[in-house]
Design an enzyme around this catalytic site. Structure first.
Site, mmCIF file in Angstrom:
data_model
loop_
_atom_site.group_PDB
_atom_site.id
_atom_site.type_symbol
_atom_site.label_atom_id
_atom_site.label_comp_id
_atom_site.label_asym_id
_atom_site.label_seq_id
_atom_site.Cartn_x
_atom_site.Cartn_y
_atom_site.Cartn_z
ATOM 1 N N LYS A 28 -11.927 -7.912 7.020
ATOM 2 C CA LYS A 28 -10.851 -7.604 7.957
ATOM 3 C C LYS A 28 -11.230 -8.178 9.318
ATOM 4 O O LYS A 28 -12.353 -7.988 9.789
ATOM 5 C CB LYS A 28 -10.626 -6.094 8.064
ATOM 6 N N ASP A 76 -7.799 2.721 -3.420
ATOM 7 C CA ASP A 76 -8.664 2.689 -2.238
ATOM 8 C C ASP A 76 -8.906 4.129 -1.792
ATOM 9 O O ASP A 76 -7.975 4.803 -1.346
ATOM 10 C CB ASP A 76 -7.991 1.883 -1.130
ATOM 11 N N LYS A 131 -1.456 -1.060 -4.037
ATOM 12 C CA LYS A 131 -2.733 -0.410 -3.756
ATOM 13 C C LYS A 131 -2.457 1.038 -3.392
ATOM 14 O O LYS A 131 -1.670 1.317 -2.483
ATOM 15 C CB LYS A 131 -3.480 -1.112 -2.618
ATOM 16 N N LYS A 159 -3.649 4.643 -1.969
ATOM 17 C CA LYS A 159 -4.630 5.377 -1.191
ATOM 18 C C LYS A 159 -4.927 6.702 -1.897
ATOM 19 O O LYS A 159 -4.011 7.473 -2.209
ATOM 20 C CB LYS A 159 -4.109 5.638 0.222
ATOM 21 N N THR A 206 0.819 -1.210 0.000
ATOM 22 C CA THR A 206 0.000 0.000 0.000
ATOM 23 C C THR A 206 0.852 1.259 0.000
ATOM 24 O O THR A 206 1.824 1.372 0.746
ATOM 25 C CB THR A 206 -0.925 0.012 1.230
#
Length: 332
Positions: A245, A174, A146, A148, A123
């Site tokens: 999660k 995301d 990924k 943000k 991330t």
């Protein structure tokens, strides 16, 4: 049974920015359940956007200590605690304790095959596009990234900058609820041009009803819109994938049930994390064996991790037997 709960603050190597938050550390609780010579451990960060703090999670556990000490087990937790970090830490500690007590690894107890390494996303926090591109270069082994995003116009440039330096990777974004429907439509061409493969939680849950009308050519995953097993039905027709999660749903027990039901409902299944050390990733690694997408990179942003810890090689995460969930002695 003896129950020990402590707070640990895990500093990050550098601040991580997402929509509405900048993190410099991950405060977690660690639960240890002692039964004779056996010790089971679990770690949880809780749900920051639901105001879960270590103090709140400890208070929840303290409230049920008499029941736990009297002989409660993992099957009772869903009746004692709501989904969240406190239940997660206890649930994972019970799995670890059961593995040691029975001499069977947690993957066998869960009815899974022996775990194998899985490709995980790495991330990148929201930042200046050039800074995100530079950070992407520091993960040459990553096979999946990924990004943000924040719902700002600069998001398109962030995606373009990272794709320019990493044309080889699977790329997801995301937004952590950062977009509105109009701003999402505006940035969609940039996502398509950059070959983005997944859009995670682009809008707040209150706007989920508008997602089918978007007719996105890129799959959309629910994160903040899905907490636990009971939330899956409302996601049908709105989302293509579900991010499970353990901190959200309350542990590995419910996470396994969610993954199996989600597949029956036609969703792609993703395992994510709320941050934490390798102790928090280890139960998620078991869940990853049932998942299409894996996002278990929490330890990568920590200044220091536990030892032994999960390993990241060639873009894959793997978990040593000595860490958690196996009938061997573990050390913090």
């Amino acid at each position: 049974m003896e129950i020990d709960v402590r707070v640990e603050r895990l500093p990050l190597r550098a601040p991580v920015r997402i929509t509405g938050y900048t993190f410099i550390e991950v405060p977690v609780i660690v639960v240890e359940l002692r039964e004779g010579e056996h010790v089971g451990r679990g770690e949880a960060a809780g749900i920051y956007y639901r105001a879960e703090s270590p103090q709140r999670m400890i208070a929840q556990i303290d409230a049920i200590r008499p029941v736990l000490s009297a002989g409660a087990d993992r099957s009772m937790l869903a009746h004692l605690l709501l989904p969240g970090g406190a239940r997660n830490a206890l649930d994972c500690a019970f799995w670890d304790l059961e593995a040691k007590r029975t001499g069977k690894p947690a993957w066998q107890l869960a009815g899974l095959q022996a775990p194998v390494p899985k490709i995980t996303t790495y991330t990148l926090g929201a930042d200046d596009p050039d800074a995100m591109a530079q950070l992407a270069r520091t993960y040459p082994q990553a096979r999946a990234l990924k990004l943000k995003l924040t719902g700002e116009p600069i998001d398109a440039e962030r995606v373009r900058a990272v794709r320019a330096v990493r044309p080889d990777v699977w790329l997801g974004v995301d937004a952590n609820q950062g977009f509105g429907m109009d701003s999402l439509r505006q940035v969609m061409p940039a996502f398509i041009a950059a070959d983005v493969r997944l859009i995670e939680q682009p809008v707040p849950p209150a706007l989920d009803d508008g997602l089918p009308g978007l007719q996105s050519p890129i799959p959309i995953a629910a994160d903040e819109s899905v907490l636990c097993l009971a939330d899956l039905p409302r996601c049908v027709g709105r989302f293509d994938a579900i991010n499970i999660k353990l901190d959200k749903c309350g542990g590995l027990t419910e996470a396994l049930a969610m993954a199996r039901v989600a597949k029956v409902l036609g969703f792609k299944v993703m395992v994510g994390n709320m941050g934490g050390s390798s102790l928090a990733m280890a139960p998620g690694f078991l869940l990853a064996q049932l998942c299409d997408l894996v996002d278990l990179d929490g330890p990568l942003v920590l200044a220091n991790d536990r030892s032994p810890g999960v390993s990241y090689e060639d873009g894959h995460i793997s978990c040593p037997e000595s860490l958690w969930g196996n009938p061997v002695v573990t050390r913090a």
